[in-house]
Design an enzyme around this catalytic site. Structure first.
Site, PDB file in Angstrom:
ATOM      1  CD  GLU A 111      59.138  53.337  16.527  1.00  0.00           C
ATOM      2  OE1 GLU A 111      59.113  52.019  16.673  1.00  0.00           O
ATOM      3  OE2 GLU A 111      59.048  53.895  15.397  1.00  0.00           O
ATOM      4  CB  ALA A 126      55.358  48.560  20.139  1.00  0.00           C
ATOM      5  CD  GLU A 155      62.095  48.561  17.367  1.00  0.00           C
ATOM      6  OE1 GLU A 155      62.459  49.569  17.454  1.00  0.00           O
ATOM      7  OE2 GLU A 155      61.359  48.131  17.843  1.00  0.00           O
ATOM      8  N   GLY A 211      57.818  48.719  15.812  1.00  0.00           N
ATOM      9  CA  GLY A 211      57.550  46.941  16.740  1.00  0.00           C
ATOM     10  C   GLY A 211      58.672  46.044  15.743  1.00  0.00           C
TER      11      GLY A 211
END
Length: 256
Positions: free
Chosen positions: A130, A64, A110, A107
């Site tokens: 994370e 992200a 993911e 992300g």
């Protein structure tokens, strides 16, 4: 410069390229919104039979966009509704292949795990780091990872934040196939072209049964499988596929 590039390398195949090389294809809100809109649109496009999602040679997506989240609070994070932007990808009814070179982290990892098949380059790296930022995965990372590789491998990745190589990811069951870095995109397109040549109704039912059945009891999942098979016997493509087999020719599927 467009952050998402759409290409059509062969008939029936759409290639989606994340294009933020200056930040290793970090997933900001703009990219997430564009992807959501694109997948929503492709759902009803009969010309799209299989999709390849990729980045560039250095990164699929390195996570992200941290700069975008740095000063965000709880209410702002809730209002962004990232889970809603992932929904069109999670619920995409057509086969989706992730072609991964370089980093697929946070992300990005993911996002790759939303695919049905992951083709990884030999030097690709996967991770959910994370925890090193004081937070945790929130785009399905914990739940999709444990379903892919089991509790103990998932816990090791999640609690340490360590990256795993493509070879280790392959051994764990996190990726489908590992190929030389230069061959990743070509191999993904080749496989997508093969899949796109098959009956779309059959492909959709396979994906639906696997997605829905993985959290059911075996008995319930098997019943779902039987019903899906029986449903396909009403299709014209079933008749065409079996007739072509008996006539020793290539079938021409119409999606009917």
């Amino acid at each position: 410069m467009s952050t998402i590039i759409t290409e059509f390398p062969v008939s029936g195949v759409t290639l989606i390229r994340i294009n933020r090389p200056e930040v290793r294809n970090a997933l900001n809100l703009e990219v997430r919104r564009e992807l959501a809109e694109l997948f929503d649109k492709m759902t009803n496009d009969a010309d799209v039979r299989c999709v390849v999602l990729t980045g560039n040679e250095k990164a699929f997506a390195a996570g992200a966009d941290i700069a975008e989240m740095m000063d965000a609070g709880t209410i702002e994070m809730m209002s962004r509704g990232i889970h809603k932007l992932l929904k069109p990808i999670a619920e995409f009814s057509k086969p989706l292949i992730a072609a991964v070179n370089g980093y697929a982290l946070g992300g990005g990892c993911e996002l790759a795990m939303h695919a049905d098949i992951i083709i990884a380059g030999e030097n690709a790296q996967f991770g959910l780091p994370e925890v090193r930022l004081g937070v945790m995965p929130g785009g399905g990372g914990t739940q999709r990872l444990i379903r892919a590789v089991g509790k103990f491998k998932a816990m090791k990745m999640l609690l340490t934040g360590d990256f795993v190589s493509a070879r280790e990811a392959n051994t764990m069951g996190l990726v489908s196939e590992v190929v030389p870095d230069a061959d990743v995109e070509g191999r993904a397109i080749e496989m997508a072209s093969q899949i796109a040549s098959y009956a779309t109704l059959g492909l959709a039912q396979i994906k639906e049964v696997i997605t829905a059945g993985q959290d059911l009891s075996l008995e319930s999942a098997l019943m779902l499988e039987r019903k899906a098979l029986q449903l396909l016997f009403a299709s014209q493509d079933k008749k065409e596929g079996m007739r072509a087999f008996l006539e020793k020719r290539k079938p021409v599927f119409q999606g009917k």
